[in-house]
Design a protein around this motif. Sequence first.
Motif, PDB file in Angstrom:
ATOM      1  N   PRO A   1      59.099  49.713 -35.760  1.00  0.00           N
ATOM      2  CA  PRO A   1      57.690  49.948 -36.094  1.00  0.00           C
ATOM      3  C   PRO A   1      57.465  51.410 -36.477  1.00  0.00           C
TER       4      PRO A   1
ATOM      5  N   VAL B   1      52.054  52.554 -37.444  1.00  0.00           N
ATOM      6  CA  VAL B   1      51.783  51.208 -36.931  1.00  0.00           C
ATOM      7  C   VAL B   1      51.509  51.267 -35.437  1.00  0.00           C
ATOM      8  N   LEU B   2      52.301  52.050 -34.714  1.00  0.00           N
ATOM      9  CA  LEU B   2      52.094  52.197 -33.271  1.00  0.00           C
ATOM     10  C   LEU B   2      50.740  52.838 -32.975  1.00  0.00           C
TER      11      LEU B   2
ATOM     12  N   ARG C   1      48.118  50.252 -33.420  1.00  0.00           N
ATOM     13  CA  ARG C   1      48.063  49.325 -32.285  1.00  0.00           C
ATOM     14  C   ARG C   1      47.314  49.952 -31.115  1.00  0.00           C
TER      15      ARG C   1
ATOM     16  N   GLY D   1      43.632  49.854 -31.942  1.00  0.00           N
ATOM     17  CA  GLY D   1      43.139  48.485 -31.814  1.00  0.00           C
ATOM     18  C   GLY D   1      42.997  48.056 -30.364  1.00  0.00           C
ATOM     19  N   TRP D   2      43.949  48.445 -29.528  1.00  0.00           N
ATOM     20  CA  TRP D   2      43.891  48.093 -28.110  1.00  0.00           C
ATOM     21  C   TRP D   2      42.679  48.729 -27.449  1.00  0.00           C
TER      22      TRP D   2
ATOM     23  N   THR E   1      39.481  47.019 -28.535  1.00  0.00           N
ATOM     24  CA  THR E   1      39.284  45.744 -27.831  1.00  0.00           C
ATOM     25  C   THR E   1      38.820  45.952 -26.398  1.00  0.00           C
TER      26      THR E   1
END
Length: 306
Positions: A28, A32-33, A36, A39-40, A43
């Motif tokens: 990755p 990208v990391l 993520r 995004g985490w 959320t």
Amino acid sequence: MNAALVLALAMALDAQVGEPRWLWSRLPHPAVLMGRAVGWLDTRLNTGPNARTRGVLAVALLVGGAALIGWTIAQAGWVIELLVAAILLAHRSLVSHVAAVAHGLRQSVDEGRRAVAMIVSRDVSASSPSQVARAGIESLSENFSDGVIAPAFWFLIGGVPGILIYKVVNTADSMIGYLTPRHAAFGWAAARLDDVLNWIPARLTGALFAAIGGVPRDWPNISSDARLHRSPNAGWPEAAMARALNIALAGPRSYHGKVEDLAWVNASGQQELRPADIDAALSMVWKAWGLTVGLLGLVGVIFWVF
């Protein structure tokens, strides 16, 4: 080895190698990391009341995490720092994507639209060849600042922690820094901090284009044009590129099916653009890259020797 020389070598490595598929198809990419992680947090934290406060907390966690990871990486020595910086710079990737727009347009307008749709968020499904070329040049100008000069600047200022902090904030802005019902409050901190971190690099990029294009005396007009842009930073490299090439940028365009009547930048410049104008913009960016690498290398060698 000092930061200027490490950065010059990293920029040269990025321009030569870019983002090899054989590597990033197996691992990755750091971007990208970072995505993520954003995004985490989106959320987990973007729920309930006090969305702006929660957004500030999210950005603080991202910045703190990037600083800690960056400090840890820096302990491994300058070779690892060089590799990390090269990975987080995006010159080769940027010029390759924009060159594909010029190549596509030379084949057909549909090929040009397909190529430019990969790098812009506007609706290009009905764009004319001139509009496709304009979108490519605008993306090139803005992303040379965001993807090359800004991360380089923050590496020079803060080493690996500096470039990681910049990249994670820039990633957060691209994901949550929008005035949508979900992110208008939660993404406020990411958007504002991204504006702050890009303030100097955007103007440095504009100055590079103006100097290379032989239009430094046009700086008052570049400044005026830049302020027409809805972004406090993106207008500077675009305005300088427009003056340097004597072309008109910005103007009306479509986002999500809605036409926005944006002001022209350098309205008296050439408005009908062609693939050759993309080529000229790419040449400008390569010269700006070369000047930056040359200056960094010179400064780095001076500090190394003396």
